[in-house]
Scaffold this motif. Structure first.
Motif, PDB file in Angstrom:
ATOM      1  N   GLY A 167      -7.664   9.318 -10.872  1.00  0.00           N
ATOM      2  CA  GLY A 167      -6.516   8.437 -10.816  1.00  0.00           C
ATOM      3  C   GLY A 167      -6.920   6.979 -10.948  1.00  0.00           C
ATOM      4  N   LEU A 168      -5.916   6.136 -11.194  1.00  0.00           N
ATOM      5  CA  LEU A 168      -6.176   4.717 -11.458  1.00  0.00           C
ATOM      6  C   LEU A 168      -5.543   3.817 -10.405  1.00  0.00           C
ATOM      7  N   TYR A 169      -5.228   4.363  -9.238  1.00  0.00           N
ATOM      8  CA  TYR A 169      -4.590   3.556  -8.206  1.00  0.00           C
ATOM      9  C   TYR A 169      -5.554   2.508  -7.632  1.00  0.00           C
ATOM     10  N   THR A 170      -4.991   1.364  -7.272  1.00  0.00           N
ATOM     11  CA  THR A 170      -5.752   0.294  -6.625  1.00  0.00           C
ATOM     12  C   THR A 170      -5.039  -0.080  -5.329  1.00  0.00           C
ATOM     13  N   GLU A 171      -5.626  -0.998  -4.586  1.00  0.00           N
ATOM     14  CA  GLU A 171      -4.988  -1.491  -3.365  1.00  0.00           C
ATOM     15  C   GLU A 171      -3.604  -2.060  -3.683  1.00  0.00           C
ATOM     16  N   GLU A 172      -3.487  -2.735  -4.814  1.00  0.00           N
ATOM     17  CA  GLU A 172      -2.218  -3.317  -5.207  1.00  0.00           C
ATOM     18  C   GLU A 172      -1.183  -2.237  -5.504  1.00  0.00           C
ATOM     19  N   SER A 173      -1.618  -1.084  -6.030  1.00  0.00           N
ATOM     20  CA  SER A 173      -0.698   0.021  -6.311  1.00  0.00           C
ATOM     21  C   SER A 173      -0.030   0.502  -5.028  1.00  0.00           C
ATOM     22  N   ILE A 174      -0.801   0.622  -3.975  1.00  0.00           N
ATOM     23  CA  ILE A 174      -0.256   1.064  -2.691  1.00  0.00           C
ATOM     24  C   ILE A 174       0.672  -0.003  -2.128  1.00  0.00           C
ATOM     25  N   ARG A 175       0.267  -1.253  -2.268  1.00  0.00           N
ATOM     26  CA  ARG A 175       1.089  -2.357  -1.754  1.00  0.00           C
ATOM     27  C   ARG A 175       2.467  -2.352  -2.445  1.00  0.00           C
ATOM     28  N   ARG A 176       2.483  -2.090  -3.749  1.00  0.00           N
ATOM     29  CA  ARG A 176       3.745  -2.075  -4.486  1.00  0.00           C
ATOM     30  C   ARG A 176       4.632  -0.907  -4.047  1.00  0.00           C
ATOM     31  N   LEU A 177       4.021   0.208  -3.666  1.00  0.00           N
ATOM     32  CA  LEU A 177       4.799   1.329  -3.136  1.00  0.00           C
ATOM     33  C   LEU A 177       5.418   0.967  -1.787  1.00  0.00           C
ATOM     34  N   VAL A 178       4.644   0.294  -0.941  1.00  0.00           N
ATOM     35  CA  VAL A 178       5.109  -0.054   0.400  1.00  0.00           C
ATOM     36  C   VAL A 178       6.226  -1.095   0.343  1.00  0.00           C
ATOM     37  N   ASN A 179       6.070  -2.102  -0.545  1.00  0.00           N
ATOM     38  CA  ASN A 179       7.102  -3.155  -0.579  1.00  0.00           C
ATOM     39  C   ASN A 179       8.321  -2.760  -1.419  1.00  0.00           C
TER      40      ASN A 179
END
Length: 438
Positions: A39-51
């Motif tokens: 997968g290509l997820y980054t810390e920012e990917s998770i942050r965008r899901l949360v916000n």
């Protein structure tokens, strides 16, 4: 309009204590494991899901997130804005409300005052939903719990059980996330076990074996160990009853093969069933060894904190009196056939007689065996008194096992040693009359 914070996902992340970067790596690992491509997820990917900037990630990431947190997309707050959410919500809500109405019916049936009542639940069975979640699996588990309690208490709800089992198996065909699928399979397997046990007790052995086998099929590969063990011990008990002792011991061997994954209390249960098998086999040494093992494990289990004790409330369910009832079954075979270990068998059967109404059937079976043992080797007057109480409690029973024990009592009343006693003659007449109605 600003996107809303995803409180579901945020809550699950806070519970784990992981950083966004850690979660991204774990998601990528799961994607790679499932698809062969990392997968290509980054810390920012998770942050965008949360916000809330991203509310519906691609399928491979949704599946990975569900596996990671062992829950559903709904619980994680993941919403597909591209579809008509209102329509879907209404459909799912109708499905759930129908299911809840079914639960209410089952609860009412379990409380029916007449044990022999056989309600027809086919008209009340809810329709199959297209999508199921964790709560559906929880409801199936709730049904299994209601039916098990009713069955233990001697209530006849076999038609209701079969109707609910049919519905539960349909849920397996609905759309669900991988974590929900695992829980649903375990829930349906549990219900198969409960329904199978009811069929076994009623003497419908072919259907019981089919139920047990279907439950085993659902969890044999990656199901929880406690549930695999519960199914195997049920199959072993049936095999013992049918005098298929090698089959029973094979299943118990499989049940104990990963004892390290089981609580001491569940291991005590396995040992108690072994005592039954060896007692039926006439193997005194191994039967006594299994009795000692079961009692030792039970004593050691006091105060144990193991996850599988919470499943089906087993920690509270498998009491000292229920253990005594189990062990007495194995010792009874030795005592009744060979006249050995009489003191130990009398003691445990007497303990099992004090079981509560929640275990009315086990109490009745223990009482019939205690009566039979007294009529053959002990105090005849005590045997007659116990057998007379059994005749009162066994009226209208649907248990083939109880009926078999009543037949044993009737045969004992014809033996030369006691048949001429007036109380025994009266007992013989009453027992024959009851058997003609069952």
């Amino acid at each position: 309009m600003q996107p809303g914070r995803n409180k579901g996902l945020y809550h699950h992340i806070r519970q784990t204590g992981w950083t966004y970067a850690t979660i991204a790596e774990k998601v990528n690992d799961l994607v790679e494991r499932a698809t062969g491509r990392r997968g290509l997820y980054t810390e920012e990917s998770i942050r965008r899901l949360v916000n809330g900037s991203v509310s519906w990630p691609q399928l491979r990431y949704r599946n990975a997130l569900c596996r990671l947190f062992d829950t559903s997309t709904d619980e994680l707050g993941l919403i597909d804005n591209r579809t008509s959410r209102n329509t879907t919500a209404r459909e799912v809500d109708v499905d759930r409300q129908e299911f809840l109405r079914g639960i209410a019916v089952a609860s009412a049936l379990a409380a029916l005052p007449r044990p022999h009542t056989q309600p027809d639940m086919r008209r009340t069975a809810p329709s199959r939903p297209r999508t199921v979640g964790i709560e559906h699996a929880q409801h199936v588990n709730a049904w299994a719990g209601v039916f098990r309690q009713a069955d233990d208490a001697g209530h006849g709800l076999s038609e209701g059980m079969s109707a609910q089992l049919h519905l539960a198996t349909q849920y397996l065909e609905a759309t669900m996330t991988p974590p929900v699928e695992r829980k649903m399979k375990a829930a349906v397997a549990t219900l198969y076990r409960v329904v199978g046990w009811s069929h076994y007790d009623r003497g419908d052995h072919a259907t019981a074996l089919q139920d047990f086998s279907e439950g085993w099929r659902l969890v044999s590969d990656d199901g929880p160990w406690w549930l695999r063990t519960a199914l195997l011990t049920c199959m072993a008990r049936q095999a013992i009853y049918l005098d298929r002792l090698d089959d029973a011991l094979d299943k118990l061997g499989i049940a104990a093969i990963r004892a390290d994954k089981l609580s001491l209390l569940r291991r005590a249960d396995i040992a108690a069933v072994k005592a039954r098998a060896f007692g039926q086999q006439g193997n005194r040494r191994e039967c006594i060894r299994a009795v000692i093992e079961a009692e030792s494990l039970f004593a050691e289990a006091q105060g144990e904190d193991h996850p599988d004790l919470c499943e089906e409330g087993f920690g509270a369910y498998y009491s000292e009196k229920l253990l005594a009832s189990d062990l007495a079954q194995g010792l009874f075979a030795l005592s009744f056939k060979r006249g050995i270990e009489l003191e130990h068998t009398f003691e445990r059967l007497a303990t099992a007689r004090s079981l509560s109404d929640e275990h009315a059937r086990s109490r009745l079976l223990s009482t019939t065996q205690l009566a039979a043992l007294h009529l053959r080797f002990g105090d005849v007057d005590e045997g007659v008194d116990l057998a007379t109480s059994v005749l009162t409690d066994a009226k209208g029973t649907t248990s083939a096992r109880v009926v078999d024990d009543l037949r044993r009592i009737y045969q004992l009343t014809t033996t030369p040693r006691i048949r001429t006693c007036a109380p025994v003659a009266a007992l013989r007449t009453e027992t024959k009359a009851l058997l003609s109605t069952l």
